[in-house]
Write a protein that holds these residues in place. Structure first.
Motif, PDB file in Angstrom:
ATOM      1  N   GLY A   1       0.752  -1.229   0.000  1.00  0.00           N
ATOM      2  CA  GLY A   1       0.000   0.000   0.000  1.00  0.00           C
ATOM      3  C   GLY A   1       0.789   1.291   0.000  1.00  0.00           C
ATOM      4  O   GLY A   1       0.200   2.347   0.024  1.00  0.00           O
ATOM      5  N   ALA A   2       2.114   1.259  -0.016  1.00  0.00           N
ATOM      6  CA  ALA A   2       2.874   2.506  -0.018  1.00  0.00           C
ATOM      7  C   ALA A   2       2.839   3.119  -1.419  1.00  0.00           C
ATOM      8  O   ALA A   2       2.968   2.417  -2.410  1.00  0.00           O
ATOM      9  CB  ALA A   2       4.311   2.264   0.398  1.00  0.00           C
ATOM     10  N   PRO A   3       2.637   4.436  -1.512  1.00  0.00           N
ATOM     11  CA  PRO A   3       2.656   5.072  -2.825  1.00  0.00           C
ATOM     12  C   PRO A   3       4.043   4.973  -3.454  1.00  0.00           C
ATOM     13  O   PRO A   3       5.040   4.927  -2.757  1.00  0.00           O
ATOM     14  CB  PRO A   3       2.291   6.524  -2.531  1.00  0.00           C
TER      15      PRO A   3
ATOM     16  N   ILE B   1       9.167  13.546   0.582  1.00  0.00           N
ATOM     17  CA  ILE B   1       8.774  12.572   1.600  1.00  0.00           C
ATOM     18  C   ILE B   1       8.497  11.264   0.863  1.00  0.00           C
ATOM     19  O   ILE B   1       7.611  11.198   0.014  1.00  0.00           O
ATOM     20  CB  ILE B   1       7.514  13.009   2.371  1.00  0.00           C
ATOM     21  N   HIS B   2       9.281  10.245   1.172  1.00  0.00           N
ATOM     22  CA  HIS B   2       9.115   8.920   0.580  1.00  0.00           C
ATOM     23  C   HIS B   2       8.495   8.018   1.638  1.00  0.00           C
ATOM     24  O   HIS B   2       9.108   7.777   2.679  1.00  0.00           O
ATOM     25  CB  HIS B   2      10.462   8.351   0.133  1.00  0.00           C
ATOM     26  N   LEU B   3       7.278   7.569   1.374  1.00  0.00           N
ATOM     27  CA  LEU B   3       6.586   6.699   2.315  1.00  0.00           C
ATOM     28  C   LEU B   3       6.967   5.253   2.031  1.00  0.00           C
ATOM     29  O   LEU B   3       6.942   4.813   0.884  1.00  0.00           O
ATOM     30  CB  LEU B   3       5.080   6.886   2.192  1.00  0.00           C
ATOM     31  N   ALA B   4       7.317   4.521   3.084  1.00  0.00           N
ATOM     32  CA  ALA B   4       7.638   3.102   2.947  1.00  0.00           C
ATOM     33  C   ALA B   4       6.407   2.285   3.316  1.00  0.00           C
ATOM     34  O   ALA B   4       5.471   2.793   3.937  1.00  0.00           O
ATOM     35  CB  ALA B   4       8.805   2.739   3.867  1.00  0.00           C
TER      36      ALA B   4
ATOM     37  N   LEU C   1       9.047   6.350   6.909  1.00  0.00           N
ATOM     38  CA  LEU C   1       9.191   7.298   5.807  1.00  0.00           C
ATOM     39  C   LEU C   1      10.612   7.820   5.784  1.00  0.00           C
ATOM     40  O   LEU C   1      11.343   7.687   6.758  1.00  0.00           O
ATOM     41  CB  LEU C   1       8.190   8.450   5.918  1.00  0.00           C
ATOM     42  N   SER C   2      10.978   8.399   4.648  1.00  0.00           N
ATOM     43  CA  SER C   2      12.272   9.050   4.500  1.00  0.00           C
ATOM     44  C   SER C   2      12.029  10.488   4.076  1.00  0.00           C
ATOM     45  O   SER C   2      11.151  10.773   3.270  1.00  0.00           O
ATOM     46  CB  SER C   2      13.119   8.362   3.426  1.00  0.00           C
ATOM     47  N   VAL C   3      12.828  11.386   4.627  1.00  0.00           N
ATOM     48  CA  VAL C   3      12.787  12.799   4.266  1.00  0.00           C
ATOM     49  C   VAL C   3      14.073  13.087   3.507  1.00  0.00           C
ATOM     50  O   VAL C   3      15.163  12.814   4.003  1.00  0.00           O
ATOM     51  CB  VAL C   3      12.695  13.692   5.525  1.00  0.00           C
ATOM     52  N   VAL C   4      13.933  13.635   2.307  1.00  0.00           N
ATOM     53  CA  VAL C   4      15.101  13.912   1.467  1.00  0.00           C
ATOM     54  C   VAL C   4      15.162  15.406   1.193  1.00  0.00           C
ATOM     55  O   VAL C   4      14.189  15.999   0.712  1.00  0.00           O
ATOM     56  CB  VAL C   4      15.037  13.121   0.140  1.00  0.00           C
ATOM     57  N   VAL C   5      16.312  15.992   1.511  1.00  0.00           N
ATOM     58  CA  VAL C   5      16.579  17.407   1.225  1.00  0.00           C
ATOM     59  C   VAL C   5      17.995  17.516   0.672  1.00  0.00           C
ATOM     60  O   VAL C   5      18.740  16.542   0.672  1.00  0.00           O
ATOM     61  CB  VAL C   5      16.428  18.291   2.494  1.00  0.00           C
TER      62      VAL C   5
END
Length: 100
Positions: A5-7, A26-29, A65-69
């Motif tokens: 179900g993760a996008p 924001i990468h949802l796992a 989730l992962s936050v990427v900047v």
């Protein structure tokens, strides 16, 4: 184990950083499966030193989730935002590993 179900596409934002506006992804796992959470609980039964009630307190990442900047300074700023918002230090530490 991977849940369902993760996008597949990240959520994209523009945030106001101390050095100006910049992108945040924001990468949802996948949510950790019930079977995998049960496996983790078995690891913490007595005599494990973490075997305190509730055992579920040892499940640190059922929703991930992962936050990427761009760059470490911006990642540290995001970590401050998360900790100021009341997220746990383990959540903020995990987020700091995602700096691009």
């Amino acid at each position: 184990g991977a849940g369902a179900g993760a996008p597949s596409a990240p959520l994209l934002f523009t945030c106001r950083f101390e050095d100006g506006p910049g992108p945040v992804e924001i990468h949802l796992a996948s949510i950790k499966s019930l079977a995998r959470m049960r496996e983790k609980l078995v690891e913490y039964v007595p005599p494990h030193p973490g075997a305190v009630w509730p055992l579920a307190a040892n499940l640190l990442d059922p929703v991930r989730l992962s936050v990427v900047v761009h760059g470490p300074a911006r990642m540290l700023e995001v970590v401050r935002w998360l900790t100021d918002a009341g997220l746990s230090s383990s959540s903020a530490a995990a987020a700091s590993a995602a700096a691009a």
